[in-house]
Design a protein around this motif. Structure first.
Motif, PDB file in Angstrom:
ATOM      1  N   GLU A  39       9.933  -8.852 -31.606  1.00  0.00           N
ATOM      2  CA  GLU A  39       9.552  -9.089 -32.232  1.00  0.00           C
ATOM      3  C   GLU A  39       7.786 -10.059 -31.824  1.00  0.00           C
ATOM      4  O   GLU A  39       6.942  -9.559 -32.761  1.00  0.00           O
ATOM      5  CB  GLU A  39      10.374 -10.027 -33.298  1.00  0.00           C
TER       6      GLU A  39
ATOM      7  N   ARG B 276      10.422   0.412 -26.138  1.00  0.00           N
ATOM      8  CA  ARG B 276      10.326  -0.874 -27.432  1.00  0.00           C
ATOM      9  C   ARG B 276       8.105  -0.747 -27.177  1.00  0.00           C
ATOM     10  O   ARG B 276       7.904  -0.548 -28.455  1.00  0.00           O
ATOM     11  CB  ARG B 276      10.319  -2.091 -27.699  1.00  0.00           C
TER      12      ARG B 276
ATOM     13  N   ALA C  59       5.887  -6.699 -31.197  1.00  0.00           N
ATOM     14  CA  ALA C  59       5.509  -6.539 -31.907  1.00  0.00           C
ATOM     15  C   ALA C  59       4.042  -6.820 -32.641  1.00  0.00           C
ATOM     16  O   ALA C  59       2.916  -6.679 -32.894  1.00  0.00           O
ATOM     17  CB  ALA C  59       6.255  -6.613 -32.952  1.00  0.00           C
ATOM     18  N   ASP C  60       4.031  -8.872 -32.469  1.00  0.00           N
ATOM     19  CA  ASP C  60       3.177  -9.098 -32.891  1.00  0.00           C
ATOM     20  C   ASP C  60       2.011  -9.156 -32.318  1.00  0.00           C
ATOM     21  O   ASP C  60       0.967  -8.919 -32.635  1.00  0.00           O
ATOM     22  CB  ASP C  60       3.358 -10.959 -33.410  1.00  0.00           C
TER      23      ASP C  60
ATOM     24  N   LEU D  52       6.110   0.703 -29.385  1.00  0.00           N
ATOM     25  CA  LEU D  52       4.839   0.443 -30.323  1.00  0.00           C
ATOM     26  C   LEU D  52       3.581   0.547 -30.094  1.00  0.00           C
ATOM     27  O   LEU D  52       2.412   0.705 -31.130  1.00  0.00           O
ATOM     28  CB  LEU D  52       4.725  -1.243 -30.458  1.00  0.00           C
TER      29      LEU D  52
END
Length: 84
Positions: free
Chosen positions: A16, A71, A19-20, A75
């Motif tokens: 998370e 990941r 992702a930011d 992304l």
């Protein structure tokens, strides 16, 4: 032995952050390592009594890092249309 769902949760929460962060620019190894140090390492340490051996702890760390690297590539591909 630690359950994989616990490790998946650690990966999810750490991802998370990534992702930011990807919105600021393509993710680098430094970003992945920083996310691991901030989010994953403290959670792994809190689970230290769940590990049967140092090898199991190292394998859990390596698994988390592998999933975070995957990941981050995903992304980068989604957000920046490239993988690095």
């Amino acid at each position: 032995m630690i359950e994989s769902s616990e490790l998946d949760w650690i990966v999810q929460k750490t991802a998370e952050f990534l992702a930011d962060k990807v919105k600021d620019g393509p993710l680098t190894d430094r970003d992945i390592n920083l996310a691991f140090e901030i989010f994953a390492r403290p959670r792994l340490e809190s689970l230290s009594s769940s590990f049967e051996s140092d090898l199991e702890r190292i394998q859990a760390r390596d698994l988390i890092m592998m999933k975070l690297n995957d990941r981050a590539k995903q992304l980068n591909a989604e957000f920046w249309k490239k993988t690095e």
